[in-house]
Write an enzyme that holds these catalytic residues in place. Sequence first.
Site, PDB file in Angstrom:
ATOM      1  CB  CYS A   2      -0.906  -0.044   1.217  1.00 33.22           C
ATOM      2  SG  CYS A   2      -1.901  -1.458   1.384  1.00 33.22           S
ATOM      3  NE  ARG A  27       4.160   1.539  -1.804  1.00 37.05           N
ATOM      4  CZ  ARG A  27       5.633   1.329  -1.148  1.00 37.05           C
ATOM      5  NH1 ARG A  27       6.692   1.698  -1.852  1.00 37.05           N
ATOM      6  NH2 ARG A  27       5.881   0.429  -0.262  1.00 37.05           N
ATOM      7  CD1 TRP A  74      -2.787  -5.051  -4.753  1.00 43.29           C
ATOM      8  CD2 TRP A  74      -1.982  -6.126  -2.958  1.00 43.29           C
ATOM      9  NE1 TRP A  74      -2.484  -6.389  -5.105  1.00 43.29           N
ATOM     10  CE2 TRP A  74      -2.098  -6.971  -4.275  1.00 43.29           C
ATOM     11  CE3 TRP A  74      -1.569  -6.540  -1.623  1.00 43.29           C
ATOM     12  CZ2 TRP A  74      -1.745  -8.410  -3.898  1.00 43.29           C
ATOM     13  CZ3 TRP A  74      -1.278  -8.015  -1.454  1.00 43.29           C
ATOM     14  CH2 TRP A  74      -1.552  -9.013  -2.741  1.00 43.29           C
ATOM     15  CG  ASN A  98       2.703  -0.841   2.983  1.00 44.99           C
ATOM     16  OD1 ASN A  98       2.069  -2.105   2.711  1.00 44.99           O
ATOM     17  ND2 ASN A  98       3.996  -0.558   2.692  1.00 44.99           N
ATOM     18  N   GLY A  99       1.357  -3.222   5.305  1.00 41.73           N
ATOM     19  CA  GLY A  99       1.851  -4.376   5.969  1.00 41.73           C
ATOM     20  C   GLY A  99       0.600  -5.202   6.466  1.00 41.73           C
ATOM     21  CD  GLU A 479      10.065 -10.783 -17.405  1.00 43.88           C
ATOM     22  OE1 GLU A 479       9.654  -9.537 -17.298  1.00 43.88           O
ATOM     23  OE2 GLU A 479       9.872 -11.610 -16.407  1.00 43.88           O
ATOM     24  CE  LYS A 483       7.425  -7.611 -17.579  1.00 49.40           C
ATOM     25  NZ  LYS A 483       7.332  -8.356 -16.509  1.00 49.40           N
ATOM     26  CD  GLU A 486       4.014  -9.115 -14.304  1.00 50.42           C
ATOM     27  OE1 GLU A 486       4.283  -9.106 -13.161  1.00 50.42           O
ATOM     28  OE2 GLU A 486       4.435  -8.923 -15.448  1.00 50.42           O
ATOM     29  CG  HIS A 502      10.936 -34.722 -21.323  1.00 53.06           C
ATOM     30  ND1 HIS A 502      11.182 -36.312 -21.335  1.00 53.06           N
ATOM     31  CD2 HIS A 502      11.795 -34.183 -21.858  1.00 53.06           C
ATOM     32  CE1 HIS A 502      12.609 -36.458 -22.001  1.00 53.06           C
ATOM     33  NE2 HIS A 502      12.866 -35.147 -22.209  1.00 53.06           N
ATOM     34  CE  LYS A 602       7.627  -1.397 -10.664  1.00 49.48           C
ATOM     35  NZ  LYS A 602       7.854  -2.141 -12.076  1.00 49.48           N
TER      36      LYS A 602
END
Length: 607
Positions: A2, A27, A74, A98-99, A479, A483, A486, A502, A602
């Site tokens: 946050c 954030r 968040w 935040n936390g 990656e 992306k 996301e 496999h 983020k």
Amino acid sequence: MCGIIGILGERQVAPLLVDGLKRLEYRGYDSAGIATLVNGRIDRRRAEGKLARLAARLEAEPLAGTAGIGHTRWATHGKPNEVNAHPHATDRVAVVHNGIIENFQSLRRELEGLGYRFSTDTDTEIIAHLISRYLDEQMAPREATAAALARLEGAFALAIIFAGEHDLMIGARRGSPLAIGYGDGEMYLGSDAMALAPLTSRICYLDEGDYAVLSGTDAAVYDAGDRPVERPIRQTALSGAMIGKDGFRHYMLKEIYEQPQVIGDTLTAFVHPTTGHIALPELSVDLARVPRITIVACGTAYYAGLVAKYWLETLARLPVEIDIASEFRYREAPLPEGGLALFISQSGETADTLAALRYAKTHLQHVVSVVNTPESSIARESDAVLTTLAGPEIGVASTKAFTTQLTVLACLAIAAARDRGAIDETREAALAAALREVPARAVDVLTHDERLRLLAHGVAEARDVLYLGRGTGYPIALEGALKLKEISYIHAEGYAAGEMKHGPIALIDEAVPVIVIAPTDPVFDKTASNVEEVKARGGRVVVLSDAAGIDRLGDGAMATVTLPEVDPFVAPILYALPVQLLAYHAAIHKGTDVDQPRNLAKSVTVE
């Protein structure tokens, strides 16, 4: 995860708080709110959803006051609605957090037994009530806050205001970052310097366990033992001008296009312009004698570490272990005497990575970090820091931070190879020359933007997408898939191309695009064989390669993108750009929120 801002001054703070939250919305953006003191009374405005809804609420219902706190959330505990939005308050205290407070349930039961009533599902509300309890017992605000902090378990950064106290704000941190800003007759709190950039360049970062008592012109800092301490005030290079979109539609696109510049800036810090000698900061460890490097990171930074593992083992002949931070810290990994532990994080505040760093320190490892924020917790707790010069990265999906991490790690691999006698000066100079070509070649890659936009339309219609690569192309495949997941919400997976037979080859049919990362490197022939296996089963192959690779693999492919021919050593840096652009344009085609994808934030400062 946050964002927090607090302002104590002489101006009306509501518009300043909202402006600061705009810089912190990367954030968290599930909900937002502010609280100010109006004639000694706490008043709040909160709104579900993105910050624009709070701004509209304030337009309709203005909020006065020269002291206030703000928050963009968040969600961790409780749904992302207005009731659970911060600030949380009693009639005596308002707090933003935040936390995660891990023992909030037991504290809540205790306070409910004393008659305190709760209205939200959050862990944060317990903080306001706990401080209020101690105020009700006639403690002063500082003492009441200290008593409450001593009972909280978990991670937090806090900003707190008190009814009737227009010249008082308290901030505290444990496990989550918090900065104090010093202005001209004003004081500020922020979860990072970015929120404070337009207000001041004089920043003080609280250490772990600190809390600070702010007045209108100064701050008194206390450590975890409640002892007064001095923390250095630093000048930050951030400015409000560095955080705009510069005419680009999204931050992500702007940051993709900044990569030639920031890769070049980062190289300038590590590569001598004439000799090609790689110069690292003092590492407090002899790379020639390190028995093993342990790399720890999360998300995109973990994939950068995977590329570094290939580089360090093939070029420097240096054994490397790599792990996801959240797994590493709980499996109690044995670490070798004299080992080097390398931690990679854009923000330098990633909670799992920071906890893993502390584990490594207790096991007497030499700790080196690769971060984009030199004032961050991870940087401050490291023995040495290799700084990426990416500048502020606002888009949630990392782009320029990733390629500058790769740039720094490439320099580290070359230096290690040189120091261990695995390469000579001639080879070092050749590799350095290949690195110095990357910014110009990155410009060349960006000329394919329109081609990738058209390709993305087909990818965006798919339900599933596969990415394949071998060697250093394998982490780029991972990656690329990340992306796409996301920001477009398309299911995508990255695989080592040799692993297709496999099991994953069962997924191949004419509806599945297969993106192949295939520079003409030492494993190209093997990759080519795997691509033919995919084509034989009707896979819709998109080949990313240089001209020679396209000549070999282009026949029968759905599409090709011809990239510059470069030394295979630097190929993963360049091949990151087209997979970023492909994901970006697929997301645009689907109409998703590119810069702020759902459920993501983020800076991940909770476990």
